[in-house]
Design an enzyme around this catalytic site. Sequence first.
Site, PDB file in Angstrom:
ATOM      1  N   MET A  20      -1.269   9.609  -3.889  1.00  0.00           N
ATOM      2  CA  MET A  20      -0.227   9.296  -2.971  1.00  0.00           C
ATOM      3  C   MET A  20      -0.570   9.890  -1.671  1.00  0.00           C
ATOM      4  O   MET A  20      -1.269  10.884  -1.573  1.00  0.00           O
ATOM      5  CB  MET A  20       0.950  10.291  -3.459  1.00  0.00           C
ATOM      6  CG  MET A  20       1.952  10.772  -2.658  1.00  0.00           C
ATOM      7  SD  MET A  20       2.885  12.192  -2.716  1.00  0.00           S
ATOM      8  CE  MET A  20       4.298  11.442  -3.414  1.00  0.00           C
ATOM      9  N   ASP A  22       1.233   9.200   2.516  1.00  0.00           N
ATOM     10  CA  ASP A  22       2.349   9.365   3.517  1.00  0.00           C
ATOM     11  C   ASP A  22       3.739   9.217   2.785  1.00  0.00           C
ATOM     12  O   ASP A  22       4.113   8.262   1.909  1.00  0.00           O
ATOM     13  CB  ASP A  22       2.556   8.517   4.542  1.00  0.00           C
ATOM     14  CG  ASP A  22       1.243   8.137   5.341  1.00  0.00           C
ATOM     15  OD1 ASP A  22       0.172   8.878   4.944  1.00  0.00           O
ATOM     16  OD2 ASP A  22       1.307   7.395   6.065  1.00  0.00           O
ATOM     17  N   TRP A  46      -7.535   6.652  -2.623  1.00  0.00           N
ATOM     18  CA  TRP A  46      -6.730   5.752  -1.942  1.00  0.00           C
ATOM     19  C   TRP A  46      -7.312   4.147  -2.315  1.00  0.00           C
ATOM     20  O   TRP A  46      -8.444   4.022  -2.363  1.00  0.00           O
ATOM     21  CB  TRP A  46      -7.001   5.934  -0.526  1.00  0.00           C
ATOM     22  CG  TRP A  46      -6.164   5.191   0.536  1.00  0.00           C
ATOM     23  CD1 TRP A  46      -5.005   5.509   0.948  1.00  0.00           C
ATOM     24  CD2 TRP A  46      -6.381   3.981   1.184  1.00  0.00           C
ATOM     25  NE1 TRP A  46      -4.332   4.703   1.880  1.00  0.00           N
ATOM     26  CE2 TRP A  46      -5.452   3.508   2.224  1.00  0.00           C
ATOM     27  CE3 TRP A  46      -7.577   3.063   1.338  1.00  0.00           C
ATOM     28  CZ2 TRP A  46      -5.331   2.480   2.886  1.00  0.00           C
ATOM     29  CZ3 TRP A  46      -7.634   1.970   2.016  1.00  0.00           C
ATOM     30  CH2 TRP A  46      -6.461   1.558   2.676  1.00  0.00           C
ATOM     31  N   ASP A 146       3.201   1.430  10.958  1.00  0.00           N
ATOM     32  CA  ASP A 146       4.116   2.702  10.544  1.00  0.00           C
ATOM     33  C   ASP A 146       5.488   2.567  11.121  1.00  0.00           C
ATOM     34  O   ASP A 146       5.873   3.408  12.091  1.00  0.00           O
ATOM     35  CB  ASP A 146       3.436   4.181  11.013  1.00  0.00           C
ATOM     36  CG  ASP A 146       1.956   4.168  10.183  1.00  0.00           C
ATOM     37  OD1 ASP A 146       1.836   3.255   9.132  1.00  0.00           O
ATOM     38  OD2 ASP A 146       1.243   4.893  10.458  1.00  0.00           O
TER      39      ASP A 146
HETATM   40  C1  FRU Z   1      -1.417   7.826   7.917  1.00  0.00           C
HETATM   41  C2  FRU Z   1      -1.769   6.391   7.439  1.00  0.00           C
HETATM   42  C3  FRU Z   1      -0.911   5.375   8.138  1.00  0.00           C
HETATM   43  C4  FRU Z   1      -1.136   4.254   7.289  1.00  0.00           C
HETATM   44  C5  FRU Z   1      -1.257   4.694   6.138  1.00  0.00           C
HETATM   45  C6  FRU Z   1      -1.910   3.997   4.928  1.00  0.00           C
HETATM   46  O1  FRU Z   1      -1.944   8.716   6.847  1.00  0.00           O
HETATM   47  O2  FRU Z   1      -3.160   6.163   7.848  1.00  0.00           O
HETATM   48  O3  FRU Z   1      -1.016   5.143   9.400  1.00  0.00           O
HETATM   49  O4  FRU Z   1      -0.040   3.259   7.422  1.00  0.00           O
HETATM   50  O5  FRU Z   1      -1.729   6.133   6.130  1.00  0.00           O
HETATM   51  O6  FRU Z   1      -1.928   4.350   3.556  1.00  0.00           O
END
Ligand code: FRU
Length: 471
Positions: A20, A22, A46, A146
């Site tokens: 996990m 954001d 990730w 975002d």
């Molecule tokens: C922030 C980020 C965002 C992006 C996401 C990808 O932590 O880098 O900018 O949308 O994580 O997982």
Amino acid sequence: QNERAAYRLRYHLMAPSGWMNDPNGLIYFNGQYHAFYQHYPYGETWGPMHWGHGISDDLIHWHHLPVALAPGEAYDRDGCFSGSAVDDQGTLTLIYTGHNVIDPEKDVIVQNQNIARSRDGIHFYKANANPVIHQQPAGMGQDFRDPKVWRENGVWFMVVGATKHDQGQVLLYESANLEEWTYRGVLAQNDGGNEGYMWECPDFFKLGDKYVLLASPQGVEPEGDRYLNHHQTVYMVGDYVNGQFIRSSFTELDYGHDFYAVQTLLDGKGRRIAIGWMDMWESPKPSQKHGWAGAMTLPRELVLTEEGKIAMKPIEELTLLRQQSTPIGPLHVKHVHPILSSGNLVELEAQFALVDSDASAFGIRFCCAADGSEETVLRFDLLKHTVTLDRSRSGEGPGGARTVSIKSAATIDVRLFIDRSSVEVFINDGETVITSRIYPQETSTGMTVFAEGGSIVMPTCTVHKLKSIWS
Ligand code: FRU
């Protein structure tokens, strides 16, 4: 104790398993709170981003719902990146970034903005109109992500993170229907200082009589004790006039090691509540050995102080977690005083009266091993007017200490939340907040208070044992 469960938190929102990052789409909708999050369900690292989904009646007790978004369309092939949620006339609607890798070797990407709607609040359908914003405005860098959307005077507005000539920016868009968007210009940007080359996860809202912009900048260089993470969520306070945001500050929101990509929601009571990712790209993550990584912070209510700063207070619902409260004070601490023999699901509420004390330093040691081999230390230095969270002996994992200046005051109030592998410290009603992950042994559960160079008076000191929200 299940080996794979090591370090799992007991009263924080985490993915059921896997990775996990954001928080996404935080919203109070139809009387319930939804929290989505960047999620890779198939591993502890990730990967192609999905949106995980949790639901709660009180922001404390969470239930897992099925994964809400998965990548795979032509426009979000390599990930459903961060974004937000809105109530569009009773339809829960998500706005997210489609991530597309064009050339992995040369690091060429395309990012666009998309929407997905739900009839039942659980299953989401990506709109035929996607992408609703195909690309960044001409002349901008390729990072464009975002979206945070809100409604004001019958119009939808969106802020999006962006970059131009390696300076972080936040762009402003406007729409009547969430599908057709008009670019309104740059809301705020790095004007050439040490403010980062890309501003991730922007959020923009009114607080008190001011406007606040949150951003999570990439590439801010450390300055002494400040910005010790490459990534660090900051806030800017200012005025918003005719689509222009005139800001007067650029300040860390939390001084811990693990706090990033913060997003807020406005709840039914008019509170502005923030939740962050309680981890950090740069942080080592020992929990990955056990099949998972990342958690959300406790919810915090944002308040604008008289000095134009933001305080983060633990929301009042957190008292629902209290299972057994033991008042220990008043205390007059000369050297060391034990206050808890065993507990790692704990809230400590402590007050230190400085006027009646002659100590030069004092503090709290917690997650202590009985043999002295492990401890985490929160230490207030009254000569330097600083507080330090020291996790150099916390157990496995990252180590390091974080020191922050604090205002002189007659008393110092501390609320400390410990949840196995997390620490959240709220000082003087959230004026200073420190959030960090630690990885102690399961048996390191003692707590003491201490004074150096004299004694410290504690008018009150209460230890609350907290309940697990997970069965
Ligand atoms: C922030 C980020 C965002 C992006 C996401 C990808 O932590 O880098 O900018 O949308 O994580 O997982």
